[in-house]
Design an enzyme around this catalytic site. Structure first.
Site, short mmCIF file in Angstrom:
data_model
loop_
_atom_site.label_atom_id
_atom_site.label_comp_id
_atom_site.label_asym_id
_atom_site.label_seq_id
_atom_site.Cartn_x
_atom_site.Cartn_y
_atom_site.Cartn_z
N TYR A 126 -6.69 4.18 -3.35
CA TYR A 126 -5.27 4.40 -3.04
C TYR A 126 -5.00 5.87 -2.75
O TYR A 126 -4.33 6.22 -1.77
CB TYR A 126 -4.42 3.92 -4.21
CG TYR A 126 -2.94 4.12 -4.01
CD1 TYR A 126 -2.22 3.35 -3.12
CD2 TYR A 126 -2.25 5.09 -4.75
CE1 TYR A 126 -0.85 3.52 -2.95
CE2 TYR A 126 -0.89 5.27 -4.58
CZ TYR A 126 -0.20 4.49 -3.68
OH TYR A 126 1.16 4.68 -3.51
N ASP A 169 2.95 -6.77 11.73
CA ASP A 169 1.94 -5.99 11.02
C ASP A 169 1.77 -4.70 11.79
O ASP A 169 1.16 -4.68 12.87
CB ASP A 169 0.63 -6.77 10.96
CG ASP A 169 -0.51 -5.97 10.34
OD1 ASP A 169 -0.28 -4.81 9.93
OD2 ASP A 169 -1.64 -6.50 10.28
#
Length: 250
Positions: free
Chosen positions: A159, A57
């Site tokens: 976004y 990650d």
């Protein structure tokens, strides 16, 4: 930059733009490390193309440091970082059941923006210690934005904000790292045939593709990879975010 035997890292490499970029870099002779949170996917790709695969990650500071240390031990410090990590889903600020959960906004910023800066800072630190090439260049950091950073649609406020942050960091990072011989460039794809597009646009049909002036189709990840290779080889491209969208403005 000559890519033959050049150490390179591609994040978000298990699928889509990252996977195709990794393939092109391997074909160009680079020594590639592929990184993704999708452990099975990134290992499959690594085995397929002969790249060093790492499950990670990259928004996690310690995990990303360890991943780059592993890449450095295998191939040497990267002169190329192509960051393709990204997640997107359309969600209104206010829906019938109430406001958008704040944690969902945080998640998009974490994945799209914080991971971009995290990898930029770590890769730049490694590149700064490298010997410069004949033209003075030490490395290139290429991050993936989106046309939504400029022209987000209804439901894309979170976004667009996360990708807008990526766009905003490119020029100041290029100004800061330029004296070290490190270029920083962004690419803002339009409608490309990737899982991110499929999550963002639930009702994909031919009409959407025909809104693109030319060609009247979704982008192919190979076209993104070809632009990456051109950016890496063309030392005059720096501090810019290049739209790759067939002229599409939403």
């Amino acid at each position: 930059m000559d890519l033959w035997s050049c150490p390179a890292v591609v994040t978000g490499a298990a699928s889509g733009l990252g996977a195709e970029t990794a393939r092109y870099l391997v074909e160009a002779g680079a020594r590639v490390t592929v990184i993704d949170i999708d452990a099975d996917g990134v290992r499959r790709l690594g085995a397929e193309i002969g790249a060093h695969a790492i499950h990670c990650d990259v928004a996690d500071a310690l995990a990303a440091e360890q991943a780059l240390a592993s890449a450095r031990a295998r191939h040497g410090a990267a002169r190329v970082l192509v960051h393709c990590v990204g997640r997107g889903h359309a969600q209104p600020i206010v829906a019938a059941d109430g406001p958008m959960p704040l944690d969902q906004f945080r998640q998009l910023v974490e994945v799209n923006l914080i991971s971009t800066f995290n990898m930029l800072r770590l890769a730049a630190a490694d590149m700064a210690r490298l010997q410069p090439l004949a033209n003075g260049e030490r490395g290139v950091i290429l991050s993936t934005a989106s046309v939504a950073a400029y022209e987000g649609q209804s439901g894309e406020a979170a976004y667009s904000a996360s990708k807008g942050g990526v766009v905003s960091m490119i020029l100041p990072a290029a100004r800061e790292l330029g004296p070290l011989g490190i270029r920083v460039v962004g690419i803002a794809p339009g409608l490309f045939g990737t899982q991110t597009l499929f999550h963002m646009e639930k009702n994909l049909d031919s009409r959407l593709a025909h809104q693109i002036p030319f060609p009247h189709r979704f982008g192919d990840p190979a076209e993104f990879a070809m632009l990456v290779l051109h950016v890496l080889k063309n030392v005059m491209i720096n501090g810019s975010v290049l739209r790759l969208d067939g002229g599409y403005h939403r």
